[in-house]
Each structure stands twice: as structure tokens, then as C-alpha cells.
Write an enzyme that holds these catalytic residues in place. Structure first.
Site, PDB file in Angstrom:
ATOM      1  N   CYS A 204       0.879  -1.182   0.000  1.00  0.00           N
ATOM      2  CA  CYS A 204       0.000   0.000   0.000  1.00  0.00           C
ATOM      3  C   CYS A 204       0.909   1.222   0.000  1.00  0.00           C
ATOM      4  O   CYS A 204       1.120   1.859   1.030  1.00  0.00           O
ATOM      5  CB  CYS A 204      -0.916  -0.007   1.217  1.00  0.00           C
ATOM      6  N   ALA A 205       1.460   1.555  -1.157  1.00  0.00           N
ATOM      7  CA  ALA A 205       2.640   2.415  -1.218  1.00  0.00           C
ATOM      8  C   ALA A 205       2.343   3.910  -1.229  1.00  0.00           C
ATOM      9  O   ALA A 205       3.159   4.690  -0.743  1.00  0.00           O
ATOM     10  CB  ALA A 205       3.463   2.053  -2.462  1.00  0.00           C
ATOM     11  N   ALA A 206       1.223   4.353  -1.810  1.00  0.00           N
ATOM     12  CA  ALA A 206       0.984   5.795  -1.949  1.00  0.00           C
ATOM     13  C   ALA A 206       0.873   6.443  -0.564  1.00  0.00           C
ATOM     14  O   ALA A 206       0.372   5.800   0.360  1.00  0.00           O
ATOM     15  CB  ALA A 206      -0.294   6.030  -2.769  1.00  0.00           C
TER      16      ALA A 206
ATOM     17  N   GLY B 176       4.076   7.522  -1.098  1.00  0.00           N
ATOM     18  CA  GLY B 176       5.378   7.113  -1.623  1.00  0.00           C
ATOM     19  C   GLY B 176       6.608   7.500  -0.831  1.00  0.00           C
ATOM     20  O   GLY B 176       7.719   7.235  -1.279  1.00  0.00           O
TER      21      GLY B 176
ATOM     22  N   LYS C  62       7.721   6.234   2.015  1.00  0.00           N
ATOM     23  CA  LYS C  62       8.406   5.015   2.457  1.00  0.00           C
ATOM     24  C   LYS C  62       9.014   4.281   1.256  1.00  0.00           C
ATOM     25  O   LYS C  62      10.093   3.701   1.356  1.00  0.00           O
ATOM     26  CB  LYS C  62       7.427   4.088   3.198  1.00  0.00           C
TER      27      LYS C  62
ATOM     28  N   ASP D  78      -5.612  -4.301  -5.996  1.00  0.00           N
ATOM     29  CA  ASP D  78      -6.107  -4.430  -4.626  1.00  0.00           C
ATOM     30  C   ASP D  78      -5.092  -5.265  -3.856  1.00  0.00           C
ATOM     31  O   ASP D  78      -4.803  -6.411  -4.214  1.00  0.00           O
ATOM     32  CB  ASP D  78      -7.473  -5.124  -4.656  1.00  0.00           C
TER      33      ASP D  78
ATOM     34  N   ASP E  37       2.039  -1.404   4.971  1.00  0.00           N
ATOM     35  CA  ASP E  37       1.559  -0.216   5.688  1.00  0.00           C
ATOM     36  C   ASP E  37       0.090  -0.015   5.311  1.00  0.00           C
ATOM     37  O   ASP E  37      -0.237   0.686   4.363  1.00  0.00           O
ATOM     38  CB  ASP E  37       2.402   1.001   5.289  1.00  0.00           C
TER      39      ASP E  37
ATOM     40  N   CYS F 179      -0.813   3.956  11.288  1.00  0.00           N
ATOM     41  CA  CYS F 179      -0.703   5.212  12.044  1.00  0.00           C
ATOM     42  C   CYS F 179      -1.914   5.320  12.969  1.00  0.00           C
ATOM     43  O   CYS F 179      -2.540   6.362  13.090  1.00  0.00           O
ATOM     44  CB  CYS F 179      -0.590   6.414  11.114  1.00  0.00           C
TER      45      CYS F 179
END
Length: 822
Positions: A209-211, A213, A215, A267, A293, A346
Site C-alpha cells: 500500500c505504497a501511496a 510514496g 516510504k 487491490d 503499511d 498510524c
């Protein structure tokens, strides 16, 4: 455009100018509006809900300031005991304070030390003894737990940093260097997960779940720890479910100019298994490192996302728990044995944190374990994971066990949300090895991290894998689960159901032939729309250059490329017509692209290394070097390299197209015998001159008949000039003022043009009117005299029109002269 339409347009422009003046702080002249009033254009006047309580000049009443109170939030976390005794007031006080600004210097760049030196010796010194809005600015401090002093924080909030005139120079530096990719403005706790992954340059990494970006950028930096290796063996596949956010991710990754990053759109809970070619046989791709994440309720971000204060409810966590568990499960399925996965949120809620980890550990039946990272990142204050918690509904109702949940609530609350009751199982899970970051301990946001290590295959993946090369690899027909046969682990591949009739069998065979044919041609397009729903823009295919492509030979000869240059890794984004850009990926990503194009939606990959230049064809090569990929290409180029001194670099970066006579005599000699066209400009630091820039610079340039210029983006130019001690702030301010002045002059010219058009309209109306009069009076007066009268009046109008034109042209000349002067 008719006269009436132009009148209306002028009125609208005047109204817009008045509104701009009012918005820019017109003091008493500003129009004031009440809380419910909306000013012209639909813009509501009022106080911004940014938690700072600051109102803007000319704004009164308006939106109420968000109250940073939430009774349910305090009741819930007090009951769970996530904060040590005696620290609750400090915890709540920290949540109500704005989040300090933090920045990170990109660690893989060869000039990271130069940027750090510039920050410490120049910009941080200027912040000493400075007061902003009555608040004393503290000297920025390095994050004690981040390696090599590459991460810093200050007590300045993001809002003050953006708005304060005293900090304009520092803010401009941050913006410019961020756009170059030399600095990343990233929240402190967000830097923790990539550090705990322990990435090496040979690792295959998946960011689920990169966006947006930040990390992902850290992971790319770790791959390129050794700048002398242009193509690390590892790579990063960055995924996000949101198509629009994928493009934000591309923007972040592009700043780092790496050939080892691929952005995909899936997904995360059902991201497809990929295959790679290993010594002529197909193997399933397993990742050495996975960053998970997951989407979360975000109550650890209250300091910057203050809307959470009024929107927070336990319902958010209850709704997200299932998705988080599915994503984490999919992640460990694709993890190689001995690999490491970091799960992070978070959020402070155990339903999204320990409950997910406990459910994952329980269903793994010993295949996973929580890593003990207490000795990693010394200096980071952390709390252990909790082992006991309860579940609460948004109405305040508590449940301690699954058996207590009424049947009508069992769709909202699931068994995996509760802690394990078996004490032995609970102890074996070692949930205390999880990390909880509390805001008041080190002035950060709230965060949760768990590091998982895969010891063996997951219990549902125990059978020997059956990888069939001829099977159609389609997402809808094939369910693939994780394993790594090369490492001795196992997997299951459910073969697609056999066709019920011969016709469908033939269709499958034809599809396989098409897939194999496109693979031979090196074409990697998006998956068929019937097999996977495609959202967002349709992507262009990725077409690798064939070995015998005539396009490459002139390039190879012109730049004297090394025989080891991996030309098979060059690709374009078009199948037909002229190839405008050439991109490059690593060998490993090429393998992934060629073997998975039909099941994977790739948004972007590769780094631009050459761009077509029509002027270059006459000099022997139609492609010029691109600055984005010069650090990747440079080790393979053996011709057209000019070594320049630091004074030459300053000339190249400050002047648009300087004459050769302005450069040093050594540079002029080197250029003299070189043909026109694209060149490489290399600066090597002199250790005997420590006052000069002490990091190497490689620039793309162009040699003309009498001039030499650098093809470097604006922000990168400013970056290099800063590193050389050249003041660029004043120059940029002047440039911005010039742009504003030019905009005003353009508006003025438009008004003058419209006035001239009005004169022409009047002329046309007069002609029409006179022709009508001629028609009426033709029986009484000769046509010749009427025509003469018309001509005389037209001449008068022509004269007035010429006067207007002369005025406008003179304005233009004055403007041009002032532009040249500036």
C-alpha cells in the site's frame, strides 16, 4: 467575439481584479461577510479550520475553530491503558499541539553529505535567535535514532513554515530540494518501517500500500546504497489500489531516478502472484522484504489531520480490521522463507494492530514469528505491544469476549478482534515485541509497527507447487498462493477448470499463442479488460527493443558504449511510429515485465535515458542524453565526456547558452576537436581544495558551433548552485516578480487589444449605417458624393485606430525592453 460579449468579459475581469485585491488583504476595503454568507464566486469567508486559530485579514466570523476534544476517544484509550500511568495529561497535551516539521536527506545520493553540510552551516544557523509570531524558533535537531544524521526535526509547524516571511528562504530551499529528490519532507514515525526491514541491494521488495510514496522512496535509496552499482540485483514493486494515488506515487519515485522501481495498480488483498524465468523454467516470485503499511483509521495523525478529532469513533477500526487482516495475510503468502515483513499503521487502536497480528500468528500455526527488534534503532523511545484489550461499539458498549457479542452485532464484530484467551498461546506469540510509538515521548505522531519473519510455508500452502508453463496465466482463472520452490518452500496452484467444449479450449489455445507472440516481440501491455477491471487511464504498452533494432547502432557508436551495456533492458512506450523516448529498467524488472504483463496492471517503470532530438540526426545520432538517467548511463559511456572545473560548472548552470570563449582554456581545447551534439559534462572534486564542492557532478549538455550548454532541470540547477555556495534565493525572487509583472502586462495588452477591436467595430457599424443612409437618399444625392463622405469618415476612424495601435505597440516595446533589462 461581438462587442457585447467583450463588454461582459471586461466587466468579469474587473470584478475578478477587485476580488483579488480584497483577498490579498485590502484591510478596511475588504468586503466582510457573516458565517453563513458566501462571497461572489462561491468562496465562503470565514476562519480556516486548521486548528491554529489564525484568522486572515479581511475575514471575520466564518467557520468555527475545531475543538480538540473527543470524549469517546479519551474514554476508550483510558480504559485500554495504552498510556503509562501518570502520562495521560502529557499524552493529550501532545496530541493538541501541531506536529513539528521533519525532513530526511536522501541517503543514497553521493552528495548527501554536502546537503547535510549546507543545512547545518547555512540554513540552520540563520534560524538561531529567530522569533515567529512570538514563538522562538529552536535550532533543528537530528533524530537520534535515524542513521548518519540524515533526518531532522524542528519545532516549527508546517503552517508557520509556509506562511512566515522570515522563513521564506528556508521554506524555498526545502521545496526546491524536495522537487529534486534530495530531501523528503516526511513524518518522523513514517521513517521507521523501512529502517526495520533491513534492506540490502539484492532484495526483491514489495510495498503493498505504497501511496503517497515517502516510504517507497526510502526503500529505493536503500537499494542504491552503493552508487557505483548502476543496476542493483534487487527491485521495488510499489502497489496501490487507488489509480489516482498511483500517479502521485510515480511522481515521488521519479525524483529518485532509479531503474529498479515499478508502480502497479491492484487491490493489495488480492494482488496476483507473479512468475519469473529462472534458467529457462518458470518460478513463482517471492519477495525477500514486504512493507505492509495498511489503510487505517489514522487516530495517530490527530496532530496534523485535525478532522479526526470530531470524526473519530471506534466504528472506523471495526470496519477496517477485516481488510487489514486480508492484506497482511496476502503479504505473508508472498513472502519468501526467511524473509521479513513489516506491518504498520498510524493508529493507536489494538483492533487494527495487535488483534491483526495475533490473528495472523494464530492462523500461521508457527510459520510466522514476531522478530525482537528492541536492539534496533537505538534512541527510539517505544512502548511494547499490549496483550489485553476489549472491543467497544460507537455507542460506548463494551465486549470482552466473542461469546458476549449478540447475534445482531456479529457482522460488525468478528472473533479475530478479541485477544487470545489461551495463556500459553498468548505467551508464545510475544505480542510485546510489537512497537507502539506515543506522541508525547519524542514529539511525534502515534504509530504501530510489527516485524514478522517467515520460518516456513503457510499451512494452507503445503503441497508441492505445480508450475505449468503452457497454462494461461489469467487473474480470473488462476488462483496462485505463495511459496518459493527455489528455497525449498511449497505452494499450490489451482489449475483452471477444463473447458466444457472444444470451442472454449481452442479459444484458450489462441490466447496462449497471442501471449507468447507478444512476449517474443518484447511487448508488455496492460491485461485484457475482460480478465481484470481496469480503472483510470489506459496505459501505453512497454515495448523492449529487439537485439537487431537498427535504432541502437548509431547510439552505441556515437557514445562509444561499453560492450557490457545491457541494451536488452531498453524499452519504449509505443509500438508504432517514431520512438520518442528510450527508457531503461534493470534486468530483474525486465524479467518480471515479460512474464506477467497479462495479469498485472503496470502504471510506470523505467528511467528515461535518451530523448529524440531532430537536430541530432545530422550529427550522427538522433538521440540526446537525458539528465534523469545520466547517473545510470555514465559508467557505460566512453566518448563525448568533457571534464570541467567548478568555474565552468557555475557558468553552465547560471547562463542559458554561454559562448565557448567564456569557459576555461582546458575546456575549450577538449571541445575544439569534438563533433557537435549531445555531451557529458563531468566535475570531479579536488581534495586539495576543501573549500570547493567535494562531490562529483555529472550533467547532460549540448555542444553547438560556438556555444556549450547544460540540459538540466531548473530545480536541479538551483541545487548544484546551492552546494557550490552561490546565492540563488534573490535570483528566484526576482524571477517570480518578473513573472508577476509579465502577467500584469499581458492583462494590459489584452485590454488594449479589445479597445482596438472596439474601434474596428465602430468602423464597421458606421459603414453599415452609412450604406443604409445611401440606400434611403440615393434618389436625392449622387452616389459618388455619399461614397466620398464615407471614405472621409473612415479615414478619420483609421487615424484614431492607428493612434491606438501605436500606443499598444509602444507599450509592447517598452515591456520587451524592460524584460531584456531584467
Amino acid at each position: 467575439m461581438g462587442r457585447r460579449a467583450r463588454d461582459r468579459r471586461r466587466q468579469q475581469q474587473q470584478q475578478q481584479r477587485q476580488e483579488r485585491q480584497e483577498r490579498s488583504g485590502g484591510g478596511d476595503q475588504a468586503v466582510r461577510a457573516g458565517p453563513g454568507e458566501v462571497k461572489r464566486g462561491g468562496e465562503r469567508r470565514g476562519r480556516r479550520a486548521d486548528g491554529g486559530g489564525a484568522s486572515f485579514q479581511g475575514w471575520a466570523g466564518g467557520y468555527p475553530e475545531i475543538v480538540k476534544e473527543n470524549e469517546l476517544f479519551e474514554r476508550y484509550y483510558r480504559e485500554l491503558g495504552i498510556v503509562p500511568a501518570g502520562e495521560w495529561d502529557a499524552f493529550m497535551a501532545a496530541l493538541r499541539e501541531p506536529l513539528p516539521a521533519t525532513l530526511r536527506i536522501t541517503g543514497y545520493r553521493s552528495h548527501a553529505k554536502e546537503i547535510l553540510h549546507c543545512l547545518k552551516e547555512k540554513y540552520f544557523r540563520e534560524l538561531q535567535d529567530l522569533e515567529v509570531d512570538g514563538q522562538k524558533v529552536e535550532m533543528p535537531q537530528s533524530l537520534s535514532w535515524y542513521p548518519e544524521e540524515l533526518a531532522w526535526h524542528t519545532n516549527l509547524s508546517r503552517k508557520i513554515l509556509r506562511k512566515s516571511p522570515q522563513l521564506e528562504k528556508f521554506h524555498q530551499f526545502l521545496v526546491s530540494e524536495t522537487e529534486c529528490g534530495n530531501i523528503s519532507r516526511q513524518e518522523a514515525v513514517s521513517m521507521i518501517p523501512p529502517l526495520l526491514l533491513n534492506v540490502s541491494p539484492h532484495h526483491k521488495i514489495l510495498d503493498m500500500c505504497a501511496a503517497p510514496g515517502s516510504k517507497t522512496a526510502q526503500l529505493i535509496e536503500m537499494l542504491h546504497a552503493d552508487m557505483n552499482v548502476p543496476f542493483p540485483n534487487g527491485f521495488v514493486i510499489a502497489n496501490d489500489v487507488d489509480n489516482k494515488r498511483c500517479y502521485l506515487l510515480v511522481h515521488q519515485a521519479k525524483r529518485l531516478n532509479s531503474p529498479c522501481i515499478m508502480v502497479v495498480n491492484h487491490d493489495a488483498s488480492s494482488i496476483p502472484n507473479l512468475q519469473i524465468d529462472v534458467d529457462g523454467r518458470k518460478e513463482i516470485l517471492f519477495y525477500d522484504r514486504i512493507l505492509c503499511d495498511v489503510p487505517c483509521s489514522g487516530d495517530g495523525t490527530m496532530r496534523k489531520n485535525i478532522d479526526v478529532w470530531k470524526k473519530w469513533t471506534t466504528q472506523n477500526s471495526l470496519q477496517l480490521h477485516g481488510l487489514q487482516l486480508r492484506i497482511a495475510t496476502r503479504g505473508v503468502e508472498q513472502l519468501a522463507e526467511g524473509g521479513r515483513m513489516v506491518y504498520s499503521t498510524c493508529s493507536l487502536n489494538p483492533i487494527e494492530n495487535e488483534a491483526v497480528i495475533a490473528a495472523l500468528l494464530e492462523k500461521s500455526q508457527g510459520a510466522l514469528e514476531l522478530a525482537d527488534v528492541s536492539s534496533e534503532l537505538p534512541g527510539l523511545k517505544r512502548m511494547p505491544g499490549i496483550t489485553k484489550w476489549k472491543v467497544m461499539l460507537k455507542d460506548g458498549q463494551w465486549f470482552e469476549e466473542w461469546k458476549d457479542v449478540p447475534s445482531n452485532r456479529q457482522t460488525q464484530i468478528r472473533p479475530t478482534m478479541f485477544p487470545v484467551k489461551d495463556e500459553e498461546k498468548l505467551k508464545a506469540m510475544n505480542l510485546e515485541r510489537c512497537l507502539r510509538i506515543l506522541p508525547h515521548h519524542q514529539n511525534t505522531g502515534g504509530f504501530f509497527v510489527a516485524v514478522l519473519i517467515k520460518k516456513s510455508s503457510m499451512p494452507w500452502n503445503k503441497r508441492q507447487p505445480k508450475v505449468h508453463q503452457k497454462l494461461p496465466q489469467r487473474t480470473g482463472d488462476t488462483a496462485v498462493t505463495a511459496a518459493n520452490s527455489g528455497n525449498g518452500s511449497d505452494c499450490i496452484i489451482e489449475e483452471p477448470k477444463l473447458a466444457e467444449n472444444e470451442e472454449s479450449t481452442k479459444m484458450q489455445e489462441l490466447q496462449n499463442l497471442d501471449t507468447e507472440q507478444s512476449k517474443k516481440e518484447g511487448v508488455c501491455g496492460p491485461p485484457p479488460s475482460k480478465k481484470m477491471k481496469l480503472f483510470g487511464f489506459k496505459e501505453d504498452p512497454f515495448v523492449f527493443l529487439p537485439e537487431d533494432d537498427p535504432l541502437f547502432l548509431p547510439i552505441q557508436k556515437f557514445y562509444a558504449l561499453d560492450p557490457s551495456f545491457p541494451k536488452m533492458n531498453l524499452l519504449t512506450r509505443t509500438q508504432e511510429g517514431k520512438k520518442r523516448q528510450l527508457y531503461m529498467v534493470s534486468k530483474e524488472l525486465r524479467n518480471v515485465l515479460l512474464n506477467n504483463s497479462e495479469k498485472m496492471k503496470v502504471i510506470n517503470t523505467g528511467i528515461k535515458v535518451w530523448s529524440r532530438n531532430s537536430d541530432g540526426e545530422q550529427f550522427g545520432c538522433a538521440f540526446r542524453l537525458a539528465q534523469e538517467g545520466i547517473y545510470t548511463l555514465y559508467p557505460f559511456i566512453h566518448a563525448r565526456i568533457i571534464n570541467v572545473c567548478i568555474e565552468d560548472v557555475k557558468i553552465l548552470l547560471t547562463q542559458e547558452n554561454p559562448f565557448l570563449s567564456k569557459f576555461s582554456s582546458e575546456t575549450q581545447k577538449k571541445v575544439k576537436d569534438m563533433a557537435m551534439g549531445s555531451i557529458v559534462l563531468k566535475y570531479d572534486p579536488d581534495p586539495e581544495k576543501p573549500q570547493d564542492l567535494q562531490c562529483p557532478i555529472v550533467l547532460c549538455g549540448w555542444q553547438g558551433k560556438t556555444s556549450l550548454r547544460a540540459f538540466v532541470p531548473k530545480n536541479e540547477r538551483l541545487h548544484y548552485l546551492r552546494m557550490m555556495g552561490v546565492e540563488v534565493f534573490k535570483a528566484k525572487r526576482k524571477e517570480e516578480e518578473l513573472e508577476n509583472k509579465t502577467e500584469e502586462e499581458v492583462q494590459h495588452r489584452l485590454v488594449q487589444t479589445e479597445e482596438r477591436m472596439d474601434v474596428e467595430d465602430k468602423e464597421h457599424d458606421l459603414v453599415t449605417k452609412m450604406e443604409a443612409e445611401i440606400g434611403e437618399e440615393s434618389s436625392q444625392s449622387p452616389v459618388e458624393s455619399s461614397a466620398m463622405e464615407i471614405e472621409n469618415k473612415i479615414e478619420d476612424l483609421d487615424q484614431s485606430s492607428k493612434n491606438a495601435n501605436t500606443h499598444v505597440s509602444q507599450e509592447g516595446k517598452d515591456t520587451d525592453a524592460s524584460n531584456v533589462k531584467d
